[in-house]
Motif scaffolding. Sequence first.
Motif, mmCIF file in Angstrom:
data_model
loop_
_atom_site.group_PDB
_atom_site.id
_atom_site.type_symbol
_atom_site.label_atom_id
_atom_site.label_comp_id
_atom_site.label_asym_id
_atom_site.label_seq_id
_atom_site.Cartn_x
_atom_site.Cartn_y
_atom_site.Cartn_z
ATOM 1 N N GLU A 237 0.820 -1.201 0.000
ATOM 2 C CA GLU A 237 0.000 0.000 0.000
ATOM 3 C C GLU A 237 0.860 1.260 0.000
ATOM 4 O OE1 GLU A 237 -2.388 -0.562 3.392
ATOM 5 O OE2 GLU A 237 -3.579 -2.161 2.515
ATOM 6 N N ILE A 239 0.983 5.304 0.346
ATOM 7 C CA ILE A 239 0.259 6.440 0.884
ATOM 8 C C ILE A 239 0.572 7.664 0.019
ATOM 9 C CG2 ILE A 239 -0.183 7.866 2.905
ATOM 10 C CD1 ILE A 239 -0.999 4.906 3.160
ATOM 11 N N TYR A 255 -4.139 5.073 -1.473
ATOM 12 C CA TYR A 255 -4.478 5.353 -0.079
ATOM 13 C C TYR A 255 -3.963 6.735 0.316
ATOM 14 C CZ TYR A 255 -5.619 0.406 0.602
ATOM 15 O OH TYR A 255 -6.182 -0.841 0.512
ATOM 16 N N ILE A 256 -4.681 7.395 1.223
ATOM 17 C CA ILE A 256 -4.203 8.622 1.840
ATOM 18 C C ILE A 256 -4.469 8.536 3.342
ATOM 19 C CG2 ILE A 256 -4.659 9.979 -0.244
ATOM 20 C CD1 ILE A 256 -7.012 11.239 1.228
ATOM 21 N N HIS A 257 -3.717 9.319 4.119
ATOM 22 C CA HIS A 257 -3.965 9.498 5.544
ATOM 23 C C HIS A 257 -4.474 10.920 5.718
ATOM 24 C CE1 HIS A 257 -0.951 6.128 6.859
ATOM 25 N NE2 HIS A 257 -2.084 5.659 6.386
ATOM 26 N N LYS A 364 -7.155 6.189 7.529
ATOM 27 C CA LYS A 364 -6.510 5.624 6.348
ATOM 28 C C LYS A 364 -7.613 5.354 5.344
ATOM 29 C CE LYS A 364 -3.829 1.662 4.709
ATOM 30 N NZ LYS A 364 -3.205 0.372 5.100
ATOM 31 N N GLN A 366 -9.046 4.543 1.416
ATOM 32 C CA GLN A 366 -8.802 3.989 0.075
ATOM 33 C C GLN A 366 -9.675 4.747 -0.912
ATOM 34 O OE1 GLN A 366 -10.326 0.104 -0.909
ATOM 35 N NE2 GLN A 366 -8.445 -0.451 -1.976
ATOM 36 N N LYS A 388 -7.205 5.219 12.017
ATOM 37 C CA LYS A 388 -5.835 4.815 12.311
ATOM 38 C C LYS A 388 -5.547 4.758 13.803
ATOM 39 C CE LYS A 388 -2.223 5.873 10.021
ATOM 40 N NZ LYS A 388 -1.347 6.731 10.794
#
Length: 446
Positions: A237, A239, A255-257, A364, A366, A388
């Motif tokens: 994965e 980020i 994916y991003i945070h 987190k 998607q 998270k």
Amino acid sequence: MENQVECVIFNAEIMHFADLFRPFHTYLMSVAQVKESNYMYGNPLNKFTWTIDRCTIVEPIETVNPPEEPLPPPTRLNLTPFGNFEYQPEGSEFDVLAIVLNASPSTYASNGRRIQDFIIMDDHKKPTKFTLWEEFIDHDGNKLLELLKKEYPIILAKKVARPKSSSGKTPQMHTRWSNKFNTGLTNRFSTTIEINPPYPQANVLRTWAQQNEQMLIAYTMKSTGPTCSLLFVPFEEEIVPIAEIRQQNPGQIFYIHAEVALQNENQRFCILACSDCKQHFTRAFSRRKFYCTNCRQATQLVPRCQFEMTLTDQSGSTTTTIVDEYAEKTLFLTSKEIYDICNVKKGLLPLANAQKLLTGKIFKIQIKKLFTRNNEAGKLVILSFIDKSNSVVSQMPATIKDVAEGSKQKIEPAAPEKQEHPHITTKGNGSYKCNAEMKISPPKNC
């Protein structure tokens, strides 16, 4: 060093030799027609090309008198590494050795032709999409689909190519690995596919797959959609900062945070859509039966939970759309309840629980960047998100059921209990399920 030469069989001669030639068997051939290779059509294997016809004497080696020893297994391959796919010139054909990790049932492309998608990977953990067309599905695709129930087969795909874009040009590749994955490979008219070939390079790859089987099973689960469709996701994965979302290709999943907030508390949280094709009817406000011109049949207008959210990280912010199960979970309401409050009672949604769920947390998330018309900036849709801080997955009961072999999805009111697709595939000591619990397919008409 072993020599290789290209042999060609034409027209009715193909059926004449169909039951004789078998891959990797040894034959004694005499009086074939020999001519110089035509260099106008690519790089030939040898300076000469053979043409085999009924006048050619072909003897299986075990029937030759006196008997002779078969030739040793072949070793000579001219393979293109996965990391070099994006550098191949437009129209060129190259050879690939790969593990087949996942597959989707055959479906139809926009031009009406049958296609079947596979995810293939090398031992450097670089997966990509491989698309088969028409008769290749019947000859090779169905065999691979069956083998995937018990193993990860190895394929040697010769003379494959990168697909062309709708404009007729090979897509320009970004330096990011994720964009390479999005482009994928496709078969050509001259492609040949050998399943579990006896090359030593294939044996090395098979050994690596066996040693890393649990890791491959985990990826198979991650790349399997709720209707056993394929989700083209990175093996590991990645980020992506929000500031770099524009660099992602349409169709890309990443994916991003980020922190999450409702984009507007007064927005419309529910729309009506066709229960079969999910076509939106944003100017309709009443549930009823109607004739859908997209489905070409009588169907229902049903409520669908959909709204916009704002995502923020240290690099910037963006607006995304969230739909169906995850949207309902965020609001703690079903689509039917939202419809009754907003459209029937003409009231305001209670959003206190939603604000409490989202405030002060990093998720987190998607995301998929959707394809758009006229090359506009791609719209973003949330496929899943996880808090998270405590690694709790935001989940909702499955409400999208697969119909027509997974090629079409039907919207139904949310069920009170979790549903799972019953299909379970076991490989070795591991297993995976095709279920709608963890991920959802992006909306068709968002």
